[in-house]
Design a protein around this motif. Structure first.
Motif, mmCIF file in Angstrom:
data_model
loop_
_atom_site.group_PDB
_atom_site.id
_atom_site.type_symbol
_atom_site.label_atom_id
_atom_site.label_comp_id
_atom_site.label_asym_id
_atom_site.label_seq_id
_atom_site.Cartn_x
_atom_site.Cartn_y
_atom_site.Cartn_z
ATOM 1 N N GLU A 289 -3.929 4.337 23.924
ATOM 2 C CA GLU A 289 -3.899 4.071 22.489
ATOM 3 C C GLU A 289 -4.259 2.619 22.222
ATOM 4 O OE1 GLU A 289 -0.444 7.222 21.027
ATOM 5 O OE2 GLU A 289 0.067 5.099 21.306
ATOM 6 N N ASP A 290 -5.281 2.416 21.409
ATOM 7 C CA ASP A 290 -5.715 1.063 21.031
ATOM 8 C C ASP A 290 -5.990 0.194 22.260
ATOM 9 O OD1 ASP A 290 -5.388 1.714 18.316
ATOM 10 O OD2 ASP A 290 -3.247 1.194 18.400
ATOM 11 N N GLY A 291 -6.621 0.790 23.262
ATOM 12 C CA GLY A 291 -7.003 0.040 24.448
ATOM 13 C C GLY A 291 -5.875 -0.242 25.411
ATOM 14 N N ALA A 292 -4.680 0.333 25.184
ATOM 15 C CA ALA A 292 -3.535 0.105 26.071
ATOM 16 C C ALA A 292 -2.893 1.445 26.424
ATOM 17 C CB ALA A 292 -2.510 -0.809 25.412
ATOM 18 N N PHE A 293 -2.356 1.530 27.649
ATOM 19 C CA PHE A 293 -1.690 2.748 28.084
ATOM 20 C C PHE A 293 -0.252 2.784 27.573
ATOM 21 C CE2 PHE A 293 -5.013 2.599 31.397
ATOM 22 C CZ PHE A 293 -5.476 3.903 31.293
ATOM 23 N N SER A 294 0.182 3.962 27.162
ATOM 24 C CA SER A 294 1.576 4.176 26.779
ATOM 25 C C SER A 294 1.985 5.566 27.245
ATOM 26 C CB SER A 294 1.757 4.050 25.268
ATOM 27 O OG SER A 294 0.982 5.019 24.589
ATOM 28 N N THR A 295 3.270 5.856 27.177
ATOM 29 C CA THR A 295 3.760 7.150 27.636
ATOM 30 C C THR A 295 4.268 7.981 26.462
ATOM 31 O OG1 THR A 295 5.954 6.222 28.071
ATOM 32 C CG2 THR A 295 4.395 6.268 29.908
ATOM 33 N N GLN A 296 4.289 9.278 26.670
ATOM 34 C CA GLN A 296 4.795 10.195 25.654
ATOM 35 C C GLN A 296 5.634 11.282 26.335
ATOM 36 O OE1 GLN A 296 1.496 12.216 23.803
ATOM 37 N NE2 GLN A 296 0.670 12.975 25.743
ATOM 38 N N TYR A 297 6.549 11.846 25.593
ATOM 39 C CA TYR A 297 7.383 12.961 26.048
ATOM 40 C C TYR A 297 8.238 12.637 27.276
ATOM 41 C CZ TYR A 297 4.237 15.459 22.933
ATOM 42 O OH TYR A 297 3.512 15.859 21.842
ATOM 43 N N THR A 298 8.499 11.358 27.532
ATOM 44 C CA THR A 298 9.352 11.021 28.680
ATOM 45 C C THR A 298 10.788 11.488 28.453
ATOM 46 O OG1 THR A 298 9.626 8.803 27.728
ATOM 47 C CG2 THR A 298 7.983 9.058 29.458
ATOM 48 N N MET A 299 11.265 11.393 27.211
ATOM 49 C CA MET A 299 12.608 11.875 26.908
ATOM 50 C C MET A 299 12.721 13.374 27.148
ATOM 51 S SD MET A 299 15.677 11.223 25.964
ATOM 52 C CE MET A 299 15.647 9.613 25.162
ATOM 53 N N LEU A 300 11.672 14.099 26.777
ATOM 54 C CA LEU A 300 11.655 15.541 26.997
ATOM 55 C C LEU A 300 11.747 15.849 28.491
ATOM 56 C CD1 LEU A 300 11.288 18.439 25.928
ATOM 57 C CD2 LEU A 300 8.815 18.082 26.071
ATOM 58 N N MET A 301 11.006 15.104 29.309
ATOM 59 C CA MET A 301 11.031 15.315 30.754
ATOM 60 C C MET A 301 12.423 15.056 31.326
ATOM 61 S SD MET A 301 8.596 13.615 33.705
ATOM 62 C CE MET A 301 9.188 11.948 33.389
ATOM 63 N N VAL A 302 13.043 13.957 30.882
ATOM 64 C CA VAL A 302 14.393 13.623 31.356
ATOM 65 C C VAL A 302 15.389 14.704 30.964
ATOM 66 C CG1 VAL A 302 16.303 11.992 31.119
ATOM 67 C CG2 VAL A 302 13.967 11.137 31.380
ATOM 68 N N LEU A 303 15.318 15.163 29.714
ATOM 69 C CA LEU A 303 16.225 16.204 29.240
ATOM 70 C C LEU A 303 16.056 17.502 30.025
ATOM 71 C CD1 LEU A 303 16.072 15.770 25.356
ATOM 72 C CD2 LEU A 303 18.117 15.601 26.780
ATOM 73 N N CYS A 304 14.803 17.905 30.214
ATOM 74 C CA CYS A 304 14.533 19.157 30.924
ATOM 75 C C CYS A 304 15.040 19.102 32.362
ATOM 76 C CB CYS A 304 13.039 19.465 30.908
ATOM 77 S SG CYS A 304 12.403 19.960 29.291
ATOM 78 N N LEU A 305 14.773 17.999 33.048
ATOM 79 C CA LEU A 305 15.200 17.891 34.442
ATOM 80 C C LEU A 305 16.719 17.807 34.553
ATOM 81 C CD1 LEU A 305 12.453 15.476 35.803
ATOM 82 C CD2 LEU A 305 12.847 17.833 36.517
ATOM 83 N N SER A 306 17.361 17.080 33.634
ATOM 84 C CA SER A 306 18.820 16.932 33.686
ATOM 85 C C SER A 306 19.529 18.252 33.401
ATOM 86 C CB SER A 306 19.284 15.867 32.689
ATOM 87 O OG SER A 306 18.690 14.617 32.970
ATOM 88 N N VAL A 307 19.142 18.883 32.288
ATOM 89 C CA VAL A 307 19.774 20.156 31.923
ATOM 90 C C VAL A 307 19.383 21.246 32.922
ATOM 91 C CG1 VAL A 307 19.966 21.917 30.130
ATOM 92 C CG2 VAL A 307 19.836 19.507 29.491
ATOM 93 N N GLY A 308 18.118 21.224 33.363
ATOM 94 C CA GLY A 308 17.671 22.207 34.341
ATOM 95 C C GLY A 308 18.434 22.098 35.646
ATOM 96 N N ALA A 309 18.747 20.862 36.060
ATOM 97 C CA ALA A 309 19.523 20.661 37.281
ATOM 98 C C ALA A 309 20.924 21.245 37.136
ATOM 99 C CB ALA A 309 19.607 19.172 37.611
ATOM 100 N N LEU A 310 21.528 21.061 35.967
ATOM 101 C CA LEU A 310 22.865 21.622 35.720
ATOM 102 C C LEU A 310 22.836 23.150 35.802
ATOM 103 C CD1 LEU A 310 24.088 19.406 32.724
ATOM 104 C CD2 LEU A 310 24.974 19.391 35.067
#
Length: 247
Positions: free
Chosen positions: A59-80
């Motif tokens: 975005e605008d010549g710079a890298f950023s991340t998206q959906y990281t919270m979703l990944m953390v939630l899925c892995l945490s709840v999925g592990a449980l």
């Protein structure tokens, strides 16, 4: 012919496993160890590439991340959920049951590991989902054909190192890809490109974890993380109801 892609995919895994067994008898232990290290590196690369392709944006010549919270939630709840169901132990139980009944696998200490690791590697990822949907909806098995070639090569290397347990992964591929193909018309309206991408992202994390297990490092219970791969369905549904949610 609907389902042809799954049939070919199962066939290449069967062929690759057979070739791998022929190689296994003539490979010194040091070769097997090096091959396992190579497989681990491949798993790391595939996993990292799959995750970055979904969460990294320019975005605008710079890298950023998206959906990281979703990944953390899925892995945490999925592990449980996975720990509560003890999926890893159940998968190992299936492998042990077959191991006792298959003479070729009876003396192999890696039979169960081969089954679990190969099944996860062959079933998670966008190609399995998108390929099966394309086959089921449009009768186009080309994506699964491409996947079949890659799985066939991987099964040779897996079997040469881990043994006959890779044969059992054929059942996993048949049930997973075949099931999606047969149900394609019913489930496709609910699988947006975003949802498929996020399921693939979680699957890539699991492939990365498989790499650690292949290196004989401290074992990660990848089987118990499997529910995480399907949790994007729930969290993205919540996002649709409550757009202010942070993922």
């Amino acid at each position: 012919m609907t389902g042809l892609g799954t049939i070919v995919n199962c066939g290449t895994v069967a062929l690759g496993t057979t070739l791998g067994l022929l190689l296994k008898g003539g490979l010194p232990k040091r070769f097997e160890k090096t091959i396992m290290s190579a497989l681990a590196l491949c798993a790391f690369f595939i996993g990292i590439g799959g995750v970055l392709s979904q969460i990294l944006v320019l975005e605008d010549g710079a890298f950023s991340t998206q959906y990281t919270m979703l990944m953390v939630l899925c892995l945490s709840v999925g592990a449980l959920i996975g720990e509560a169901l003890d999926i890893e132990r159940r998968l190992e139980g299936i492998g042990e049951w077959f191991k006792k009944r298959i003479p070729a696998g009876g003396n192999s200490s890696t039979f169960v590991e081969a089954f679990v690791s190969a099944s996860l590697l062959f079933c998670v990822g966008a190609m399995s989902i998108v390929g099966a949907l394309e086959d089921g909806l449009n009768g186009n098995p080309s994506i699964l054909f491409a996947k079949a070639v890659m799985d066939g090569v991987a099964s040779i290397v897996f079997t040469a190192s881990l043994g006959a347990g890779v044969y059992l992964s054929i059942l996993a591929v048949l049930v997973y890809e075949g099931g999606i193909t047969l149900l394609a018309g019913l489930i496709r309206p609910f699988l947006s490109d975003l949802l498929i991408g996020q399921m693939s992202c979680i699957g890539s994390v699991l492939i990365f974890a498989i790499g650690f297990n292949l290196l004989d490092s401290k074992k990660i219970k990848v089987g118990n993380l499997l529910p995480a791969m399907f949790l994007p369905v729930f969290f993205l549904w919540l996002k649709g109801l409550f757009p202010w949610l942070p993922w």
